[in-house]
Write a protein that holds these residues in place. Structure first.
Motif, PDB file in Angstrom:
ATOM      1  N   ASP A  16       0.798  -1.227   0.000  1.00  0.00           N
ATOM      2  CA  ASP A  16       0.000   0.000   0.000  1.00  0.00           C
ATOM      3  C   ASP A  16       0.832   1.278   0.000  1.00  0.00           C
ATOM      4  OD1 ASP A  16      -2.279  -1.503  -0.025  1.00  0.00           O
ATOM      5  OD2 ASP A  16      -2.598  -1.430   2.139  1.00  0.00           O
ATOM      6  N   GLY A  17       1.963   1.274   0.675  1.00  0.00           N
ATOM      7  CA  GLY A  17       2.729   2.507   0.779  1.00  0.00           C
ATOM      8  C   GLY A  17       3.869   2.646  -0.210  1.00  0.00           C
ATOM      9  N   ARG A  18       3.931   1.763  -1.191  1.00  0.00           N
ATOM     10  CA  ARG A  18       5.075   1.781  -2.095  1.00  0.00           C
ATOM     11  C   ARG A  18       4.977   2.927  -3.108  1.00  0.00           C
ATOM     12  NH1 ARG A  18       8.154  -2.133  -0.844  1.00  0.00           N
ATOM     13  NH2 ARG A  18       9.612  -1.644  -2.525  1.00  0.00           N
ATOM     14  N   LEU A  59       9.828  -6.072   2.870  1.00  0.00           N
ATOM     15  CA  LEU A  59      10.349  -5.830   1.523  1.00  0.00           C
ATOM     16  C   LEU A  59      10.925  -4.422   1.390  1.00  0.00           C
ATOM     17  CD1 LEU A  59      10.567  -7.011  -1.388  1.00  0.00           C
ATOM     18  CD2 LEU A  59       8.411  -5.835  -1.875  1.00  0.00           C
ATOM     19  N   VAL A  60      12.109  -4.332   0.800  1.00  0.00           N
ATOM     20  CA  VAL A  60      12.737  -3.039   0.513  1.00  0.00           C
ATOM     21  C   VAL A  60      12.594  -2.733  -0.982  1.00  0.00           C
ATOM     22  CG1 VAL A  60      14.896  -1.730   0.460  1.00  0.00           C
ATOM     23  CG2 VAL A  60      14.385  -3.220   2.410  1.00  0.00           C
ATOM     24  N   SER A  61      12.986  -3.658  -1.821  1.00  0.00           N
ATOM     25  CA  SER A  61      12.835  -3.480  -3.271  1.00  0.00           C
ATOM     26  C   SER A  61      12.605  -4.835  -3.939  1.00  0.00           C
ATOM     27  CB  SER A  61      14.080  -2.808  -3.865  1.00  0.00           C
ATOM     28  OG  SER A  61      15.224  -3.616  -3.685  1.00  0.00           O
ATOM     29  N   GLY A  62      11.856  -4.784  -5.042  1.00  0.00           N
ATOM     30  CA  GLY A  62      11.548  -6.022  -5.772  1.00  0.00           C
ATOM     31  C   GLY A  62      10.099  -6.446  -5.638  1.00  0.00           C
ATOM     32  N   ALA A  63       9.183  -5.471  -5.518  1.00  0.00           N
ATOM     33  CA  ALA A  63       7.762  -5.796  -5.334  1.00  0.00           C
ATOM     34  C   ALA A  63       7.195  -6.600  -6.506  1.00  0.00           C
ATOM     35  CB  ALA A  63       6.953  -4.511  -5.137  1.00  0.00           C
ATOM     36  N   HIS A  64       7.616  -6.260  -7.729  1.00  0.00           N
ATOM     37  CA  HIS A  64       7.106  -6.994  -8.891  1.00  0.00           C
ATOM     38  C   HIS A  64       7.639  -8.432  -8.920  1.00  0.00           C
ATOM     39  CE1 HIS A  64       5.863  -3.016 -10.404  1.00  0.00           C
ATOM     40  NE2 HIS A  64       5.016  -3.698 -11.149  1.00  0.00           N
ATOM     41  N   GLU A  93      14.503   2.702  -1.638  1.00  0.00           N
ATOM     42  CA  GLU A  93      13.380   2.445  -2.551  1.00  0.00           C
ATOM     43  C   GLU A  93      13.127   3.665  -3.429  1.00  0.00           C
ATOM     44  OE1 GLU A  93       8.537   1.948  -2.570  1.00  0.00           O
ATOM     45  OE2 GLU A  93       9.594   1.858  -0.662  1.00  0.00           O
ATOM     46  N   ILE A  94      13.145   4.847  -2.809  1.00  0.00           N
ATOM     47  CA  ILE A  94      12.909   6.092  -3.544  1.00  0.00           C
ATOM     48  C   ILE A  94      13.976   6.299  -4.604  1.00  0.00           C
ATOM     49  CG2 ILE A  94      12.927   8.612  -3.348  1.00  0.00           C
ATOM     50  CD1 ILE A  94      11.571   8.260  -0.613  1.00  0.00           C
TER      51      ILE A  94
END
Length: 274
Positions: A16-18, A59-64, A93-94
């Motif tokens: 939700d906050g990505r 999770l920090v990066s790699g949502a997909h 992430e940003i």
């Protein structure tokens, strides 16, 4: 960072906050690649709080890639485990998103606005006005100023960075939610116009009406309208009524309509200006 197999059930995706929402179609393409070639790049996670019932990793990066593993019905995924804290992880992430060319203007502005807040929190010595009397210990090798650092990472000028931050700062949270995934999100001039509407409720209402009518907010050109003086002052108070009458015509029209819908005034009290 060490890479290891991590169970999907142990990872909190924080979807939700990505910064960049997961695109299901893109995740499906990655899932197909996983099935054909396996996973080539590990996702990045950080440790959770360790509290009972809390997720083991965040999770920090790699949502997909994480979503692709779910689609492929994997029970675990290759992950690099970092020791970054929550603020440092968010900053990473940003930064990963800022280098992506496909970001629209609104998303890029949001990234830079949030990056500035995090950067100043992590590097308070770079904040404008901080000096030897501020109570902050002297740093031997201080980090560069926010705008300078961000500009270098993006390959743009500091002026451009400041412009993005200013643009986002003028938008209401509800306005941002409405604008996401619309063509207006990539229209810099319209975003600046929307941000110029200082009244929060009016800003949100203007955007809603523009999208409903299939127009740009700046195109809401209607005949000048106002409440008859006595009715407006009676309903809003002299000071508030004077402020309303100074609004630009499209903004005033939307605001008065909202007041009518809310029952503050009656529709028949709105009359055309002479």
């Amino acid at each position: 960072m060490n890479v290891k197999k991590v169970k999907l059930a142990d990872i909190d995706p924080r979807i939700d906050g990505r910064i960049r929402p997961v695109d299901e179609s893109h995740a499906e393409i990655i899932a197909q690649a996983f099935e054909e070639h396996g996973q080539e790049t590990a996702i990045v996670v950080r440790y959770g709080s360790g509290a009972e019932g809390a997720p083991k990793y965040i999770l920090v990066s790699g949502a997909h890639r994480l979503r692709a593993a779910e689609i492929a019905k994997w029970d675990s995924i290759d992950a690099s485990i970092t020791k970054l804290n929550a603020d440092e992880a968010r900053l990473q992430e940003i930064d990963e998103n800022l280098i992506r060319q496909e970001l629209d203007v609104l998303s890029r502005a949001r990234c830079l606005y949030e990056r500035k807040e995090l950067y100043l929190k992590l590097h308070p010595e770079t904040k404008l006005g901080v000096n030897q009397h501020s109570g902050i210990a002297t740093v031997a090798n201080p980090a560069p100023r926010f705008a300078l650092d961000a500009a270098a990472r993006m390959g743009v000028s500091e002026r451009t960075v400041h412009a993005y931050v200013s643009l986002y700062k003028n938008l209401q949270p509800e306005t941002v939610k409405i604008l996401q995934k619309t063509t207006l999100a990539d229209d810099r001039q319209e975003l600046i116009y929307i941000g110029s509407i200082a009244e929060p409720v009016l800003q949100v209402s203007t955007v809603k009406e523009a999208i409903f009518k299939g127009k740009k907010p700046s195109e809401l050109k209607e005949e000048p309208v106002r409440l008859s003086g006595d009715a407006l002052w009676l309903s809003l108070g002299k000071k508030e009524a004077s402020r309303v009458m100074k609004m630009e015509v499209p903004a005033r029209r939307v605001f008065l309509d909202e007041l009518a819908k809310a029952g503050v005034i009656r529709p028949e009290q709105i009359v055309e200006a002479a």
